[in-house]
Design an enzyme around this catalytic site. Sequence first.
Site, PDB file in Angstrom:
ATOM      1  N   HIS A   1       0.832  -1.194   0.000  1.00 16.61           N
ATOM      2  CA  HIS A   1       0.000   0.000   0.000  1.00 16.61           C
ATOM      3  C   HIS A   1       0.873   1.252   0.000  1.00 16.61           C
ATOM      4  O   HIS A   1       2.086   1.189   0.220  1.00 16.61           O
ATOM      5  CB  HIS A   1      -0.920  -0.014   1.214  1.00 16.61           C
ATOM      6  CG  HIS A   1      -2.032  -0.997   1.106  1.00 16.61           C
ATOM      7  ND1 HIS A   1      -3.075  -1.062   2.001  1.00 16.61           N
ATOM      8  CD2 HIS A   1      -2.290  -1.971   0.178  1.00 16.61           C
ATOM      9  CE1 HIS A   1      -3.913  -2.023   1.653  1.00 16.61           C
ATOM     10  NE2 HIS A   1      -3.457  -2.585   0.550  1.00 16.61           N
TER      11      HIS A   1
ATOM     12  N   GLU B 177       1.171   3.692   2.101  1.00 16.75           N
ATOM     13  CA  GLU B 177       1.860   3.970   3.358  1.00 16.75           C
ATOM     14  C   GLU B 177       3.113   3.110   3.504  1.00 16.75           C
ATOM     15  O   GLU B 177       4.159   3.599   3.953  1.00 16.75           O
ATOM     16  CB  GLU B 177       0.923   3.709   4.539  1.00 16.75           C
ATOM     17  CG  GLU B 177      -0.316   4.594   4.548  1.00 16.75           C
ATOM     18  CD  GLU B 177      -1.508   3.961   3.880  1.00 16.75           C
ATOM     19  OE1 GLU B 177      -2.636   4.171   4.365  1.00 16.75           O
ATOM     20  OE2 GLU B 177      -1.317   3.253   2.856  1.00 16.75           O
TER      21      GLU B 177
ATOM     22  N   CYS C 152      -5.612   1.529   6.379  1.00 17.28           N
ATOM     23  CA  CYS C 152      -6.369   0.319   6.703  1.00 17.28           C
ATOM     24  C   CYS C 152      -5.863  -0.270   8.017  1.00 17.28           C
ATOM     25  O   CYS C 152      -4.729  -0.009   8.445  1.00 17.28           O
ATOM     26  CB  CYS C 152      -6.244  -0.702   5.573  1.00 17.28           C
ATOM     27  SG  CYS C 152      -4.569  -1.376   5.366  1.00 17.28           S
TER      28      CYS C 152
ATOM     29  N   ALA D 160     -21.133  10.321 -28.168  1.00 16.12           N
ATOM     30  CA  ALA D 160     -20.597  11.200 -29.216  1.00 16.12           C
ATOM     31  C   ALA D 160     -21.760  11.571 -30.122  1.00 16.12           C
ATOM     32  O   ALA D 160     -22.442  10.694 -30.661  1.00 16.12           O
ATOM     33  CB  ALA D 160     -19.509  10.487 -30.007  1.00 16.12           C
TER      34      ALA D 160
ATOM     35  N   ALA E 252     -29.613   6.296 -39.347  1.00 17.89           N
ATOM     36  CA  ALA E 252     -30.791   5.466 -39.097  1.00 17.89           C
ATOM     37  C   ALA E 252     -30.447   3.977 -39.108  1.00 17.89           C
ATOM     38  O   ALA E 252     -31.087   3.173 -38.422  1.00 17.89           O
ATOM     39  CB  ALA E 252     -31.868   5.764 -40.140  1.00 17.89           C
TER      40      ALA E 252
ATOM     41  N   ARG F 245      -6.882   2.095 -27.120  1.00 19.22           N
ATOM     42  CA  ARG F 245      -5.866   2.061 -28.168  1.00 19.22           C
ATOM     43  C   ARG F 245      -5.175   3.406 -28.393  1.00 19.22           C
ATOM     44  O   ARG F 245      -4.024   3.448 -28.780  1.00 19.22           O
ATOM     45  CB  ARG F 245      -6.500   1.608 -29.493  1.00 19.22           C
ATOM     46  CG  ARG F 245      -7.143   0.246 -29.425  1.00 19.22           C
ATOM     47  CD  ARG F 245      -7.735  -0.176 -30.756  1.00 19.22           C
ATOM     48  NE  ARG F 245      -8.733   0.763 -31.244  1.00 19.22           N
ATOM     49  CZ  ARG F 245     -10.000   0.795 -30.820  1.00 19.22           C
ATOM     50  NH1 ARG F 245     -10.400  -0.034 -29.883  1.00 19.22           N
ATOM     51  NH2 ARG F 245     -10.858   1.673 -31.322  1.00 19.22           N
TER      52      ARG F 245
ATOM     53  N   GLU G 164     -20.565   2.702 -23.604  1.00 19.07           N
ATOM     54  CA  GLU G 164     -20.603   3.274 -24.954  1.00 19.07           C
ATOM     55  C   GLU G 164     -21.616   2.474 -25.760  1.00 19.07           C
ATOM     56  O   GLU G 164     -21.260   1.576 -26.517  1.00 19.07           O
ATOM     57  CB  GLU G 164     -19.217   3.246 -25.613  1.00 19.07           C
ATOM     58  CG  GLU G 164     -18.193   4.126 -24.915  1.00 19.07           C
ATOM     59  CD  GLU G 164     -16.949   4.368 -25.758  1.00 19.07           C
ATOM     60  OE1 GLU G 164     -17.014   4.185 -26.996  1.00 19.07           O
ATOM     61  OE2 GLU G 164     -15.918   4.744 -25.184  1.00 19.07           O
TER      62      GLU G 164
END
Length: 355
Positions: free
Chosen positions: A55, A57, A80, A158, A168, A211, A288
């Site tokens: 972690h 810390e 933690c 978008a 369409a 990408r 998306e």
Amino acid sequence: MSAFSPLDHAMMRRALALAEKGMFTTTPNPRVGCVLAHGERIVGEGWHEKAGAPHAEANALAAAGGESKGATVYVSLEPCNHHGRTPPCAEALIKAGVVRVVAAMRDPNAGSRKGGDALTAAGIAFESGLLEEEARELNIGFVSRVRRGRPWVRMKIAATLDGRTALANGKSQWITGAEARKDGHRWRARACAIATGGGTVKADDPQLTVREVETPRQPLRVVIDSHVETPPKARVLQGEKALVFAAVRGRKLPNAEIVVLPNKAGKVDLAKMLEELGKRGINELHVEGGFKLNGSLVREGLVDEFLIYLNPSLLGDSAQGMVNLAEMTSLDQRVPLKLRSVERIGDDLRIIART
């Protein structure tokens, strides 16, 4: 709440900057940064890189060595105090002899807020709430999963200026410019999973991968396909195994795990899907999809944030819209959103809004 000094603020900003280094790698763990200092002098710093690794810390303590004793610790999340893959950070801080610990935010799991208590019991000054909003934003998905049992859902759209996302016939590549698409990939990279609908897979054959920007790992690819109509040779099924949510049993796809979660209408139960993703450690889900999937998620109140790119062009009424919602008879039925930012990205506008 303590009156934090300008020095405290500067050190915590450094801790938050360190936490951002784990933006693409820590899932399912939170992004955490830590700084150890004697006054203005930083003696050690570190961040959590990935699940199973030390972690923040522990890394900061290792960097500080003997100078940890008497230091003030600035950490973006409450240390933690439980044994997991790594030892408790609160215990390590106590053994190192630090005198003060400042956390940006407490552990989002109220039942696990034991790190601060352990430090206080050991005589170490523990304070929290410094730059808490910034820390929460950095781990908004982790907080969502811990508190709500489901990921933070970010819907990327978008569209043209008249709000059209596809022709369409469903074709949508490409509405926005190259810079906006690259920016969208940055948001993909920070997500734990990327989801789309079966209709988008058939229309655009997307890869659902990062990408355009460098990333150390690819998010999980998720397809929401009620009747499992995804073509077996679809690009989303190439490479790492995909996760497909369906409403019918008995169907198979190559290189895919199919999870059947039907609702009463014979579609995928989207709320249960998010619960399942939460159980799998998914903090941020990047969606998306097409206007039908978008509409279903919005109607069920499952979208937390919209990431909208608007291109300065028009497609007209015959093209597909952003979100398929039921017909409204009053403006009071609108879905209200809160604007977070509006920024120009290349030739496009990027709008971030939340529900």
